[in-house]
Design a protein around this motif. Structure first.
Motif, PDB file in Angstrom:
ATOM      1  N   ILE A 169      52.802 -16.543  32.566  1.00  0.00           N
ATOM      2  CA  ILE A 169      52.039 -16.439  31.317  1.00  0.00           C
ATOM      3  C   ILE A 169      51.013 -17.563  31.244  1.00  0.00           C
ATOM      4  CG2 ILE A 169      52.171 -16.393  28.796  1.00  0.00           C
ATOM      5  CD1 ILE A 169      55.084 -15.264  29.169  1.00  0.00           C
ATOM      6  N   GLY A 170      51.400 -18.772  31.671  1.00  0.00           N
ATOM      7  CA  GLY A 170      50.465 -19.897  31.671  1.00  0.00           C
ATOM      8  C   GLY A 170      49.261 -19.648  32.560  1.00  0.00           C
ATOM      9  N   ARG A 171      49.486 -19.053  33.712  1.00  0.00           N
ATOM     10  CA  ARG A 171      48.371 -18.730  34.623  1.00  0.00           C
ATOM     11  C   ARG A 171      47.383 -17.801  33.926  1.00  0.00           C
ATOM     12  NH1 ARG A 171      48.299 -14.861  39.755  1.00  0.00           N
ATOM     13  NH2 ARG A 171      46.433 -15.678  40.724  1.00  0.00           N
ATOM     14  N   HIS A 172      47.923 -16.772  33.269  1.00  0.00           N
ATOM     15  CA  HIS A 172      47.037 -15.820  32.608  1.00  0.00           C
ATOM     16  C   HIS A 172      46.428 -16.378  31.323  1.00  0.00           C
ATOM     17  CE1 HIS A 172      47.620 -12.904  35.626  1.00  0.00           C
ATOM     18  NE2 HIS A 172      48.901 -12.711  35.370  1.00  0.00           N
ATOM     19  N   ALA A 173      47.107 -17.317  30.685  1.00  0.00           N
ATOM     20  CA  ALA A 173      46.499 -17.989  29.527  1.00  0.00           C
ATOM     21  C   ALA A 173      45.261 -18.762  29.964  1.00  0.00           C
ATOM     22  CB  ALA A 173      47.514 -18.913  28.847  1.00  0.00           C
ATOM     23  N   GLY A 174      45.301 -19.338  31.159  1.00  0.00           N
ATOM     24  CA  GLY A 174      44.116 -20.011  31.696  1.00  0.00           C
ATOM     25  C   GLY A 174      42.985 -19.030  31.963  1.00  0.00           C
ATOM     26  N   HIS A 175      43.333 -17.862  32.514  1.00  0.00           N
ATOM     27  CA  HIS A 175      42.312 -16.823  32.697  1.00  0.00           C
ATOM     28  C   HIS A 175      41.703 -16.451  31.346  1.00  0.00           C
ATOM     29  CE1 HIS A 175      44.786 -15.439  36.403  1.00  0.00           C
ATOM     30  NE2 HIS A 175      43.774 -16.166  36.814  1.00  0.00           N
ATOM     31  N   ALA A 176      42.577 -16.291  30.343  1.00  0.00           N
ATOM     32  CA  ALA A 176      42.107 -15.897  29.010  1.00  0.00           C
ATOM     33  C   ALA A 176      41.168 -16.951  28.426  1.00  0.00           C
ATOM     34  CB  ALA A 176      43.295 -15.653  28.081  1.00  0.00           C
ATOM     35  N   ASP A 177      41.464 -18.230  28.655  1.00  0.00           N
ATOM     36  CA  ASP A 177      40.571 -19.300  28.181  1.00  0.00           C
ATOM     37  C   ASP A 177      39.162 -19.118  28.739  1.00  0.00           C
ATOM     38  OD1 ASP A 177      42.582 -20.621  26.766  1.00  0.00           O
ATOM     39  OD2 ASP A 177      42.924 -22.127  28.319  1.00  0.00           O
TER      40      ASP A 177
ATOM     41  N   ILE B 215      47.671 -16.763  25.026  1.00  0.00           N
ATOM     42  CA  ILE B 215      47.181 -15.392  25.221  1.00  0.00           C
ATOM     43  C   ILE B 215      46.831 -14.771  23.866  1.00  0.00           C
ATOM     44  CG2 ILE B 215      47.806 -13.067  26.000  1.00  0.00           C
ATOM     45  CD1 ILE B 215      47.507 -14.880  28.365  1.00  0.00           C
ATOM     46  N   ARG B 216      47.739 -14.901  22.899  1.00  0.00           N
ATOM     47  CA  ARG B 216      47.477 -14.315  21.571  1.00  0.00           C
ATOM     48  C   ARG B 216      46.222 -14.905  20.927  1.00  0.00           C
ATOM     49  NH1 ARG B 216      53.024 -15.260  20.794  1.00  0.00           N
ATOM     50  NH2 ARG B 216      52.459 -17.006  19.460  1.00  0.00           N
ATOM     51  N   ARG B 217      46.066 -16.210  21.025  1.00  0.00           N
ATOM     52  CA  ARG B 217      44.892 -16.849  20.407  1.00  0.00           C
ATOM     53  C   ARG B 217      43.592 -16.397  21.050  1.00  0.00           C
ATOM     54  NH1 ARG B 217      48.528 -21.056  20.112  1.00  0.00           N
ATOM     55  NH2 ARG B 217      47.899 -21.871  22.133  1.00  0.00           N
ATOM     56  N   SER B 218      43.642 -15.999  22.300  1.00  0.00           N
ATOM     57  CA  SER B 218      42.408 -15.620  22.995  1.00  0.00           C
ATOM     58  C   SER B 218      41.725 -14.414  22.363  1.00  0.00           C
ATOM     59  CB  SER B 218      42.682 -15.344  24.477  1.00  0.00           C
ATOM     60  OG  SER B 218      43.354 -14.112  24.663  1.00  0.00           O
TER      61      SER B 218
ATOM     62  N   LYS C  34      33.931 -19.995  22.476  1.00  0.00           N
ATOM     63  CA  LYS C  34      35.084 -20.640  21.835  1.00  0.00           C
ATOM     64  C   LYS C  34      36.060 -21.138  22.895  1.00  0.00           C
ATOM     65  CE  LYS C  34      35.258 -18.806  17.164  1.00  0.00           C
ATOM     66  NZ  LYS C  34      33.940 -18.254  17.104  1.00  0.00           N
ATOM     67  N   THR C  35      36.489 -22.387  22.715  1.00  0.00           N
ATOM     68  CA  THR C  35      37.448 -22.991  23.628  1.00  0.00           C
ATOM     69  C   THR C  35      38.854 -22.881  23.049  1.00  0.00           C
ATOM     70  OG1 THR C  35      37.324 -25.167  22.615  1.00  0.00           O
ATOM     71  CG2 THR C  35      35.713 -24.675  24.366  1.00  0.00           C
ATOM     72  N   ALA C  36      39.824 -23.195  23.864  1.00  0.00           N
ATOM     73  CA  ALA C  36      41.221 -23.141  23.426  1.00  0.00           C
ATOM     74  C   ALA C  36      41.457 -24.030  22.209  1.00  0.00           C
ATOM     75  CB  ALA C  36      42.142 -23.541  24.577  1.00  0.00           C
ATOM     76  N   PHE C  37      40.827 -25.200  22.158  1.00  0.00           N
ATOM     77  CA  PHE C  37      41.003 -26.091  21.014  1.00  0.00           C
ATOM     78  C   PHE C  37      40.467 -25.452  19.732  1.00  0.00           C
ATOM     79  CE2 PHE C  37      40.973 -29.133  24.576  1.00  0.00           C
ATOM     80  CZ  PHE C  37      42.211 -29.724  24.358  1.00  0.00           C
ATOM     81  N   GLU C  38      39.324 -24.817  19.834  1.00  0.00           N
ATOM     82  CA  GLU C  38      38.760 -24.123  18.665  1.00  0.00           C
ATOM     83  C   GLU C  38      39.663 -22.993  18.202  1.00  0.00           C
ATOM     84  OE1 GLU C  38      34.130 -23.797  18.861  1.00  0.00           O
ATOM     85  OE2 GLU C  38      34.927 -23.794  20.921  1.00  0.00           O
ATOM     86  N   LEU C  39      40.272 -22.294  19.145  1.00  0.00           N
ATOM     87  CA  LEU C  39      41.145 -21.176  18.791  1.00  0.00           C
ATOM     88  C   LEU C  39      42.439 -21.650  18.135  1.00  0.00           C
ATOM     89  CD1 LEU C  39      40.516 -18.940  21.905  1.00  0.00           C
ATOM     90  CD2 LEU C  39      39.666 -18.563  19.572  1.00  0.00           C
ATOM     91  N   VAL C  40      42.969 -22.791  18.566  1.00  0.00           N
ATOM     92  CA  VAL C  40      44.137 -23.369  17.887  1.00  0.00           C
ATOM     93  C   VAL C  40      43.771 -23.684  16.447  1.00  0.00           C
ATOM     94  CG1 VAL C  40      45.657 -25.389  17.761  1.00  0.00           C
ATOM     95  CG2 VAL C  40      45.278 -24.255  19.959  1.00  0.00           C
ATOM     96  N   ALA C  41      42.616 -24.308  16.237  1.00  0.00           N
ATOM     97  CA  ALA C  41      42.172 -24.629  14.878  1.00  0.00           C
ATOM     98  C   ALA C  41      41.976 -23.350  14.059  1.00  0.00           C
ATOM     99  CB  ALA C  41      40.878 -25.447  14.920  1.00  0.00           C
ATOM    100  N   LEU C  42      41.345 -22.348  14.642  1.00  0.00           N
ATOM    101  CA  LEU C  42      41.127 -21.068  13.967  1.00  0.00           C
ATOM    102  C   LEU C  42      42.454 -20.443  13.554  1.00  0.00           C
ATOM    103  CD1 LEU C  42      39.095 -18.835  13.111  1.00  0.00           C
ATOM    104  CD2 LEU C  42      39.355 -17.882  15.410  1.00  0.00           C
TER     105      LEU C  42
END
Length: 182
Positions: A150-158, A28-31, A167-175
């Motif tokens: 939280i996981g359900r909403h993290a998917g929505h955020a993705d 969620i934070r990374r989104s 930007k995808t979740a992988f890009e946001l982890v790298a960022l």
């Protein structure tokens, strides 16, 4: 998105549950990384959900569950007249304020989960149709529920983030790590 949880997750059950909750909070934070307030308030999909609203919602929900477990009222009372406000940043709220609130809630959750004598300890729930019908749940159940919620909403955020700027979740982890993806 799967990221590696703290090494502590391989140890005790409390540490594992808290590590998995934190892993989902990270999604969620990374989104919202690198977004303006306007982007965080945007609705780029068919859904009414926004990234800022999701940030607020997951912190409020987590705080309310831990408050119930402690036998306290939730910090923010929601009912049918104002439930939708937990999905929208309102006057005076910002991504920054919600990130800070989320950090405070996370610290309170960790302190509480580490302080209870047993994860099997239970507490009563209000008699409302959206709560489990048994009327009581354990601290372990709450931790597992938070991972799911939280996981359900993290998917929505993705989905929302990718709809905003690709930007995808992988890009946001790298960022988040100061790295480049791809």
């Amino acid at each position: 998105m799967v990221t590696h949880v703290r090494a502590e997750a391989a140890g005790d059950e409390r540490g594992a549950l808290l590590a998995f909750i934190e892993e989902q909070r990270g999604g969620i934070r990374r989104s919202v990384l690198g977004l303006t307030e306007e982007q965080a308030a945007a609705r780029p999909s068919a859904s009414e959900l926004t990234l800022g609203g999701l940030l607020k919602h997951v912190a409020e929900v987590e705080q309310s569950w831990i408050a119930r477990a402690k036998g306290e009222p939730p910090a923010v009372a929601r009912d049918e007249s104002n439930w939708h406000e937990c999905f929208t940043l309102v006057d005076g709220e910002s991504v920054e304020s919600q990130l800070a609130y989320g950090e405070k809630v996370a610290a309170e959750t960790e302190a509480y989960v580490r302080s209870v004598p047993s994860l099997d300890d239970t507490f009563p729930l209000p008699d409302q149709p959206w709560f489990p019908p048994e009327g009581r749940v354990s601290v372990r159940w709450v931790c597992l529920h938070l991972i799911r919620e939280i996981g359900r909403h993290a998917g929505h955020a993705d989905i929302i983030r990718e709809s905003l700027d690709g930007k995808t979740a992988f890009e946001l982890v790298a960022l988040e790590r100061g790295e480049t993806w791809g």
